[in-house]
Write a protein that holds these residues in place. Structure first.
Motif, short mmCIF file in Angstrom:
data_model
loop_
_atom_site.label_atom_id
_atom_site.label_comp_id
_atom_site.label_asym_id
_atom_site.label_seq_id
_atom_site.Cartn_x
_atom_site.Cartn_y
_atom_site.Cartn_z
N HIS A 221 -8.71 98.15 -2.30
CA HIS A 221 -7.67 98.65 -2.99
C HIS A 221 -6.23 98.03 -2.46
O HIS A 221 -6.25 97.17 -1.76
N VAL A 222 -5.20 98.29 -3.28
CA VAL A 222 -3.80 97.83 -2.95
C VAL A 222 -3.45 98.79 -1.86
O VAL A 222 -3.26 100.00 -2.12
N GLY A 223 -3.20 98.22 -0.52
CA GLY A 223 -2.80 99.19 0.49
C GLY A 223 -1.98 98.52 1.92
O GLY A 223 -1.35 97.65 1.55
N ASP A 224 -2.50 98.86 2.86
CA ASP A 224 -1.85 98.72 4.25
C ASP A 224 -2.30 97.35 4.90
O ASP A 224 -3.71 97.34 5.08
N PRO A 225 -1.55 96.44 4.92
CA PRO A 225 -1.99 95.06 5.43
C PRO A 225 -2.81 95.35 6.92
O PRO A 225 -3.34 94.09 7.28
N THR A 226 -2.42 96.13 7.65
CA THR A 226 -3.13 96.31 8.86
C THR A 226 -4.40 96.86 9.11
O THR A 226 -5.20 96.61 10.03
N PHE A 227 -5.07 97.43 7.99
CA PHE A 227 -6.16 98.02 8.11
C PHE A 227 -7.32 97.18 8.34
O PHE A 227 -8.05 97.33 8.99
N ASP A 228 -7.36 95.69 7.78
CA ASP A 228 -8.34 94.99 7.59
C ASP A 228 -8.56 94.31 9.07
O ASP A 228 -9.71 94.15 9.99
N PRO A 229 -7.22 93.83 9.49
CA PRO A 229 -7.29 93.03 10.90
C PRO A 229 -7.76 94.05 11.84
O PRO A 229 -8.24 93.96 12.92
N ALA A 230 -7.31 95.38 11.86
CA ALA A 230 -7.62 96.48 12.75
C ALA A 230 -9.21 96.40 12.61
O ALA A 230 -9.83 96.67 14.19
N TRP A 231 -9.73 96.44 11.73
CA TRP A 231 -11.17 96.68 11.78
C TRP A 231 -12.04 95.46 12.47
O TRP A 231 -13.08 95.62 13.13
N ILE A 232 -11.47 94.15 12.15
CA ILE A 232 -12.15 93.30 12.67
C ILE A 232 -12.14 93.27 14.18
O ILE A 232 -12.94 93.36 15.04
N ILE A 233 -10.79 93.53 14.58
CA ILE A 233 -10.34 93.43 16.17
C ILE A 233 -11.16 94.69 16.88
O ILE A 233 -11.64 94.55 17.87
N GLY A 234 -11.05 95.84 16.18
CA GLY A 234 -11.96 96.96 16.57
C GLY A 234 -13.41 96.73 16.98
O GLY A 234 -13.88 97.40 17.77
N HIS A 235 -13.78 96.08 15.98
CA HIS A 235 -15.71 95.77 15.98
C HIS A 235 -15.68 94.90 17.21
O HIS A 235 -16.80 94.93 17.81
N LEU A 236 -14.78 94.09 17.41
CA LEU A 236 -14.75 93.21 18.67
C LEU A 236 -14.75 93.80 19.85
O LEU A 236 -15.60 93.56 20.69
N LEU A 237 -13.84 94.82 20.00
CA LEU A 237 -13.84 95.70 21.24
C LEU A 237 -14.97 96.70 21.24
O LEU A 237 -15.41 96.56 22.44
N LEU A 238 -15.63 97.17 20.18
CA LEU A 238 -17.03 98.03 20.41
C LEU A 238 -17.97 96.92 20.95
O LEU A 238 -18.50 97.60 21.68
N LYS A 239 -17.99 95.94 20.58
CA LYS A 239 -18.93 95.08 21.11
C LYS A 239 -18.90 94.67 22.63
O LYS A 239 -19.56 94.45 23.16
N VAL A 287 -16.87 106.29 16.94
CA VAL A 287 -17.76 107.39 17.84
C VAL A 287 -18.02 108.77 17.37
O VAL A 287 -18.67 109.42 17.55
N ASP A 288 -16.69 109.26 16.61
CA ASP A 288 -16.48 110.64 16.32
C ASP A 288 -16.45 110.93 14.82
O ASP A 288 -16.07 111.80 14.26
N GLY A 289 -16.54 109.77 14.14
CA GLY A 289 -16.21 109.87 12.58
C GLY A 289 -17.74 110.27 11.88
O GLY A 289 -18.63 110.52 12.83
N ARG A 290 -17.70 110.09 10.77
CA ARG A 290 -18.91 110.77 10.01
C ARG A 290 -20.04 109.75 10.12
O ARG A 290 -21.15 110.15 9.95
N SER A 291 -19.81 108.39 10.38
CA SER A 291 -21.00 107.37 10.33
C SER A 291 -20.76 106.57 11.68
O SER A 291 -20.34 105.52 11.72
N PRO A 292 -21.00 107.04 12.88
CA PRO A 292 -20.66 106.23 13.78
C PRO A 292 -21.76 105.19 14.24
O PRO A 292 -22.84 105.11 13.56
N VAL A 293 -21.18 104.04 14.85
CA VAL A 293 -21.98 102.99 15.21
C VAL A 293 -23.16 103.27 15.87
O VAL A 293 -23.37 104.24 16.86
N GLU A 294 -24.42 102.61 15.65
CA GLU A 294 -25.83 102.93 16.07
C GLU A 294 -26.00 102.59 17.39
O GLU A 294 -26.97 102.75 18.03
N TYR A 295 -25.28 101.42 17.75
CA TYR A 295 -25.92 100.37 18.99
C TYR A 295 -25.18 101.08 20.25
O TYR A 295 -25.57 100.51 21.46
N LEU A 296 -24.29 101.98 20.31
CA LEU A 296 -23.55 102.34 21.59
C LEU A 296 -24.51 103.35 22.48
O LEU A 296 -24.69 104.55 21.96
#
Ligand SMILES: Nc1ncnc2c1ncn2[C@@H]1O[C@H](COP(=O)(O)OP(=O)(O)O)[C@@H](O)[C@H]1O
Ligand SMILES: [Mg+2]
Length: 328
Positions: A221-239, A287-296
């Motif tokens: 969608h047309v939206g917020d440019p910070t969303f996608d970078p936050a997800w890549i960085i956030g998933h590297l943090l989770l790992k 961790v607290d949203g509707r579909s938490p990651v399975e590996y933690l």
């Protein structure tokens, strides 16, 4: 619908669309993935395809519905991605409201998530992802890539904002003001094309540095440019929380991603405060949203929850400071 009938339906559809003939001997197998689609590999003589159908009701224990028109969005976004970089995504072979048919990756390709969890942390992939994303953002913002097909945010709201941001605001009421601020800034940002699920599980990688595909564009969608970078960085943090012994390497990948994003000519500037808020929301959502990651593990979930809360309560000056906080 059971496995037999989806197979029959897909074969009938592919025959009708002229992609296989009545007597083509094809094998159909389910590909593992998320909860929102049927994704099937279809292989046979001269046929090597992936067929995707959007589910109106997701495969989750809680009721979760989403508009199936997102399949058309996905097909159109894949085409837009390939217009930006021809090797960035699988080719769209056919698109109808019911089925999206795309090129299948060579069998030895994996998702980047699998590689990362195996401890294979290729900073080259991070660099490609940063560069591609900045180009996508720049060219969609400038109009070089038309974005009229991506003006609806319905699927993004149903599959991301409601189950993640709004749900964590309910579970962490003391953080509601900052989460609401994140949602409000996101709602008023309409500057560029956003993938909406730019995570390692939606990146497919092969052997060569050029083999990097971005898949699963259903909430583009047309939206917020910070969303996608936050997800890549956030998933590297989770790992990094999951495998602390590899945290430095995950951190390097995040730094490479950020540098390669900002290194693209005329890359959009990212609003630092909103990027940090989106990161905090992502951590809590996984961790607290509707579909938490399975590996933690449970203790790791606790660390992520504390980290997400801290990021939202006391925003760090830099992204790398969040990694430092992990070791304190
Ligand atoms: N073009 C493709 N080639 C090979 N495998 C694919 C392809 N597209 C998807 N997959 C596999 O199917 C999984 C699910 O596909 P995806 O489009 O991400 O749907 P969802 O996550 O919504 O179920 C991916 O994680 C990947 O393993
Ligand atoms: Mg996916």
């Amino acid at each position: 619908m059971n496995a037999v009938s989806i197979t029959d339906t897909v074969v009938t559809h592919l025959v009708e669309r002229g992609l296989i003939s009545d007597d083509t001997d094809v094998t159909i197998s389910a590909l593992t993935g998320g909860v929102s689609n049927e994704v099937l590999a279809v292989t046979g003589p001269g046929v090597d395809l992936v067929v995707k159908r959007a589910l109106g009701q997701l495969r989750t224990s809680e009721l979760w519905e989403a508009d199936t028109a997102r399949l058309l969005t996905e097909g159109r976004a894949l085409r837009a991605a390939r217009a930006i970089h021809p090797k960035s995504a699988p080719a769209v072979v056919d698109l109808t409201p019911q089925f999206l048919v795309i090129e299948r990756a060579p069998i030895q390709w994996k998702t980047w998530k699998e590689a990362l969890l195996d401890g294979v942390i290729d900073v080259g992939v991070a660099a490609r992802l940063g560069e591609f994303l900045a180009t996508l953002q720049r060219d969609s913002a400038s109009g070089a890539i038309p974005t009229t097909d991506f003006s609806s945010r319905l699927a993004f709201e149903q599959l991301r904002v409601d189950p993640f941001h709004r749900q964590i605001a309910e579970r962490h009421p003391d953080l509601r003001p900052v989460i609401d601020q994140t949602i409000d800034v996101m709602a008023s940002s309409k500057s560029c094309l956003v993938h909406g699920d730019y995570t390692p599980k939606n990146i497919m990688v092969g052997e060569s540095p050029d083999d990097v595909w971005v898949i699963d564009w259903e909430v583009a969608h047309v939206g917020d440019p910070t969303f996608d970078p936050a997800w890549i960085i956030g998933h590297l943090l989770l790992k990094s929380v999951h495998r602390p012994e590899m945290a430095r390497a995950y951190c390097n990948a995040a730094a490479t991603f950020v540098d390669s994003h900002s290194g693209v000519d005329d890359a959009p500037n990212l609003d630092h405060d909103q990027l940090i808020r989106q990161l905090g929301c992502l951590l809590l959502a996984r961790v607290d949203g509707r579909s938490p990651v399975e590996y933690l593990s449970r203790p790791a979930q606790h660390v992520v929850r504390q980290l997400g809360r801290e990021v939202l309560q006391t925003p760090p000056d830099t992204i790398l400071d969040i990694w430092k906080a992990l070791h304190d």
